[in-house]
Design an enzyme around this catalytic site. Structure first.
Site, short mmCIF file in Angstrom:
data_model
loop_
_atom_site.label_atom_id
_atom_site.label_comp_id
_atom_site.label_asym_id
_atom_site.label_seq_id
_atom_site.Cartn_x
_atom_site.Cartn_y
_atom_site.Cartn_z
N CYS A 195 -12.88 36.28 31.70
CA CYS A 195 -12.81 37.71 32.04
C CYS A 195 -11.89 37.92 33.22
O CYS A 195 -11.35 36.97 33.80
CB CYS A 195 -14.21 38.26 32.34
SG CYS A 195 -14.91 37.61 33.87
N CYS B 282 -12.44 36.01 36.46
CA CYS B 282 -11.89 34.65 36.49
C CYS B 282 -10.45 34.67 36.96
O CYS B 282 -10.03 33.81 37.75
CB CYS B 282 -11.97 34.02 35.09
SG CYS B 282 -13.61 34.01 34.35
N ASP C 55 28.08 50.60 30.67
CA ASP C 55 29.41 50.08 30.90
C ASP C 55 30.22 50.41 29.64
O ASP C 55 29.64 50.59 28.57
CB ASP C 55 29.33 48.56 31.12
CG ASP C 55 30.69 47.91 31.14
OD1 ASP C 55 31.56 48.38 31.89
OD2 ASP C 55 30.88 46.95 30.38
N ASP D 190 27.48 44.12 30.07
CA ASP D 190 27.61 42.79 29.46
C ASP D 190 28.45 41.81 30.24
O ASP D 190 28.45 40.62 29.94
CB ASP D 190 28.19 42.92 28.05
CG ASP D 190 29.69 43.18 28.08
OD1 ASP D 190 30.12 43.99 28.93
OD2 ASP D 190 30.42 42.59 27.27
#
Length: 753
Positions: A23, A26, A441, A638
């Protein structure tokens, strides 16, 4: 240094697979333990993937820290070859299915006998005539004890030590609830004098049904988790298992792990390509749809690159391995998806703060419930106190809260990967839904990035071949797409390039060098600003108005030519821009081109705003300006010169066919370079965040509504109490609901602008 760049510069983090977390409590416990280890910088623990990603700290110390708080841990480096994440959950599902069957066999008769006796009095009377109450209770005890301490032993094994450490979690609630019902019933059965007169009721069936129902819930949850990892499983399945390697003049079939960089690998028709490489002989067509999404096979000949995991459809060829193991593109993609699934979104911080105190608060509420019912409840008050306190413990569900966000992230990022979108960072997944403007771009993003030289406008004192020879020689040293177009034009003209010395580059403006002793400069007006451009103005304005790019060449410090290059717009660019507008998102283009050319392209595509003649450093300022004007900005680029902008933008989106530097600087990567991936990314971001909000609403709403009901708040007015068995069923279903709701993201369709 920008934060994105700083993070990329750090050493690879360590990934720790953790067993035993059940859970959100934890998760908080493990994170706190790891953060206390000396040298640890950042920690991210994910309940859905059962994995911690840690930057800094000694590995052995990290493992000991996890084990000290009660969990099992093992490490694997984050750059290790990909594995199949669904396999672990498949094993969990098989184990839990067996536990459910073992628990259900004794629980079913226990439940049926007890409930039928309550609901149908003739059956109760008949039962009492056949077997005495004392014997019946002993039978109940044996059945319930088996259920609690054989298939249900896992709850006590994990929950009791956590309780003793003062760090209770989900298993602790189940152990307390079911254990309390079993303990009270055992006292009634064997030592009835310990309980007040008139309170001698047993709740063995409640204890057994609670354990069985919670096991059913965890089984269904494990099944769904296994399906959650399907995206990575499919990617893993693309990996070849063996390769036909040529060594010492002989070809041998070797396991993929034995392939080394530089090996020559033979690929026959219908075979998967084992690793990344470069074709050295033969020709063929390769299906690269898993990377690019393009259905048509790509032609491959000598010098072409091939990608591991893609399929050779026809022909036979040999290639030299350039990247193997964890360095291949497929392994890199899988790693990015795994990292995204294991990460945390900023929204998770709120959930973490609540779940950190959730279980202790529930235990306090259960104790108060028992005290209030015991002191002021109707007779038999001790029975009411026990039943309602157990109901509070059992119905509380930190599991649903802990799974609400990571399950949606796992399914959403996995489905995105299938659509060609890689979310490298969780912040990008959360931020992209808020994007108010998408900036692009131009070269290589909105356009194909493969321009061709269309015109060479000469000064009267220079000849065509002379200028093309000198300019192409200089541009052969440049990686810019325009440079490639000029060199290609020279090659088509049959010109042999000259010797280049003293080469220098000024990113964003131009290059200079000496060719066979002559000084040659190529670039924008800014690069050659001291020269007279008047003779070229009319022709240049006309060509720029057509959306063509113009660069200038100076030879021995005299303006020699204007070189005109056209870069075709990507087929999907205009449709993607229109689709973004339909979603209420503005668009912008940031380009180093001159303003006339940039505006012509923008007008052709329908882009709202243009920032032209922008240097790489200026792109960052342009993005800041867009953010100030519109709000959250996503930037799509890119090239190497896009890396600072990708890192600066609220969300950096790298076109996957671009450079490694751009990809590493981005939050999101579009595989294959098709701009429709921008739409897929936004769709997945919005759908995933909506799914997370639905899950959180359910998880918090469920607990906020039903915990008071379990405590008995409705009893004074309506006489309604919530059975612990119903609470167990509701708790189990709450986790299943969250996991199941996340699965709906798998059905999202690809955008087709």
């Amino acid at each position: 240094m920008n934060e994105h760049v700083r993070q990329n510069a750090k050493a690879s983090p360590v990934s720790i697979d953790i067993t035993g977390m059940s859970c959100a409590s934890c998760v908080n416990r493990v994170e706190k333990a790891l953060l206390k280890v000396p040298g640890v910088e950042t920690v991210s623990v994910n309940l859905a993937t059962e994995r911690a990603t840690v930057s800094g700290g000694d590995v052995e110390a990290l493992l000991k820290a996890v084990e000290k708080v009660g969990y099992t841990a093992r490490t694997r480096q984050a750059d290790a070859p990909a594995h199949d994440p669904g396999h672990h959950h498949d094993e969990d599902a098989a184990v839990l299915r067996r536990a459910v069957v073992i628990a259900a066999i004794p629980t079913l008769p226990l439940f049926l006998i007890e409930m039928t006796g309550h609901l149908y009095m003739p059956f109760h009377m008949w039962l009492m005539s056949v077997v005495s109450m004392d014997v019946l209770y002993i039978g109940y005890f044996l059945l319930a004890t088996f259920v609690l301490f054989v298939p249900g032993r896992r709850f006590f094994k994990a929950g009791v030590p956590a309780l003793l450490r003062g760090a209770p979690e989900m298993n602790s609630l189940v152990a307390l609830g079911a254990g309390s019902a079993w303990t009270y019933s055992t006292l009634v059965t064997f030592w009835p004098g310990f309980v007040p007169p008139g309170t001698g009721y047993v709740y063995f069936e409640a204890a057994a049904v609670i354990v069985t129902l919670i096991l059913v819930g965890r089984w269904l949850e494990a099944i769904a988790k296994g399906r959650t990892g399907e995206a990575i499983s499919r990617l893993v399945q693309h990996q070849a298992r063996t390769a036909r390697v040529q060594r010492d003049g002989e070809a041998a079939e070797l396991p993929i792990e034995q392939v080394r960089t530089g090996d020559i690998i033979i690929v026959r028709p219908g075979e998967k390509i084992a690793v990344d490489g470069e074709v050295v002989s033969g020709t063929s067509h390769v299906d690269e749809s898993m990377i690019s999404g393009e259905p048509l096979p790509v032609s491959k000949s000598v010098g072409a690159t091939v990608i591991g995991g893609t399929l050779n459809t026809s022909g036979s060829f040999s290639f030299r391995a350039t990247k193997v193991g964890a360095d291949t593109m497929l392994a890199h993609i899988i790693r990015m998806v795994e990292d995204a699934q294991a990460g945390k979104l900023p929204i998770q911080a709120m959930v973490d703060r609540i779940t950190a105190v959730f279980v202790p608060v529930i235990i306090v509420i259960a104790v108060l419930t028992a005290l209030i019912w015991g002191l002021w409840g109707p007779e038999p008050s001790s029975n009411y106190a026990l039943v309602n306190a157990v109901a509070v413990l059992i119905i509380a569900c930190p599991c649903a809260m802990g799974l609400a966000t990571p399950m949606s992230i796992m399914v959403g990022t996995g489905r995105a990967a299938q659509l060609g979108v890689l979310f490298r960072k969780g912040e990008g997944l959360q931020q992209l839904q808020k994007a108010r403007v998408v900036a692009f771009d131009k070269t290589g993003t909105l356009t194909q990035g493969k321009p061709a030289m269309t015109d060479l406008i000469l000064d009267d004192d220079f000849t065509h071949d002379e200028v093309l020879f000198l300019v192409a020689s200089v541009e052969s040293r440049s990686e810019h797409p325009v440079a490639h177009a000029i060199v290609a034009a020279a090659e088509r003209a049959g010109l042999k390039l000259g010797t280049v010395t003293e080469f220098s580059s000024n990113p964003g403006t131009g290059v200079s060098a000496r060719v066979d002793g002559r000084l040659v400069s190529v670039g924008s007006r800014r690069h050659l600003g001291h020269l007279d451009f008047s003779d070229f103005s009319d022709a240049i304005d006309r060509l720029a108005g057509e959306g063509k790019t113009v660069v200038y060449a100076a030879i021995d410090d005299r303006l020699a030519a204007a070189i005109v290059v056209a870069d075709p717009v990507r087929p999907t660019s205009k449709a993607v821009i229109a689709a973004l507008h339909a979603r209420g998102i503005k668009t912008a283009m940031i380009s180093g081109d001159n303003a006339i050319t940039a505006r012509a392209i923008a007008a052709q595509l329908g882009i709202d705003e243009v920032r032209a003649e922008v240097l790489p450093a200026g792109k960052v300022e342009a993005l800041r300006s867009l953010h100030a004007d519109h709000g959250t900005v996503a930037y799509v680029g890119d090239g190497i010169n896009d890396a600072p902008a990708l890192a600066e933008a609220d969300i950096g989106i790298a076109v996957g066919s671009g450079t490694d530097v751009a990809i590493e600087s981005a939050d999101v990567v579009l595989l294959g370079g098709d701009l429709k991936g921008v739409l897929n990314a936004i769709t997945m971001s919005r759908a995933t965040m909506r799914n997370i909000r639905e899950n959180l609403f359910w998880a918090f709403g469920y607990n906020a509504l039903l915990i008071p009901v379990a405590a008995g708040i409705l009893y004074p007015s309506f006489g309604i109490l919530l059975s612990p068995m119903l609470g167990a069923g509701a708790m189990a279903l709450s986790s299943v609901f969250v996991v199941g709701n996340a699965q709906r993201l798998r059905a999202i369709k690809e955008e087709r602008p």
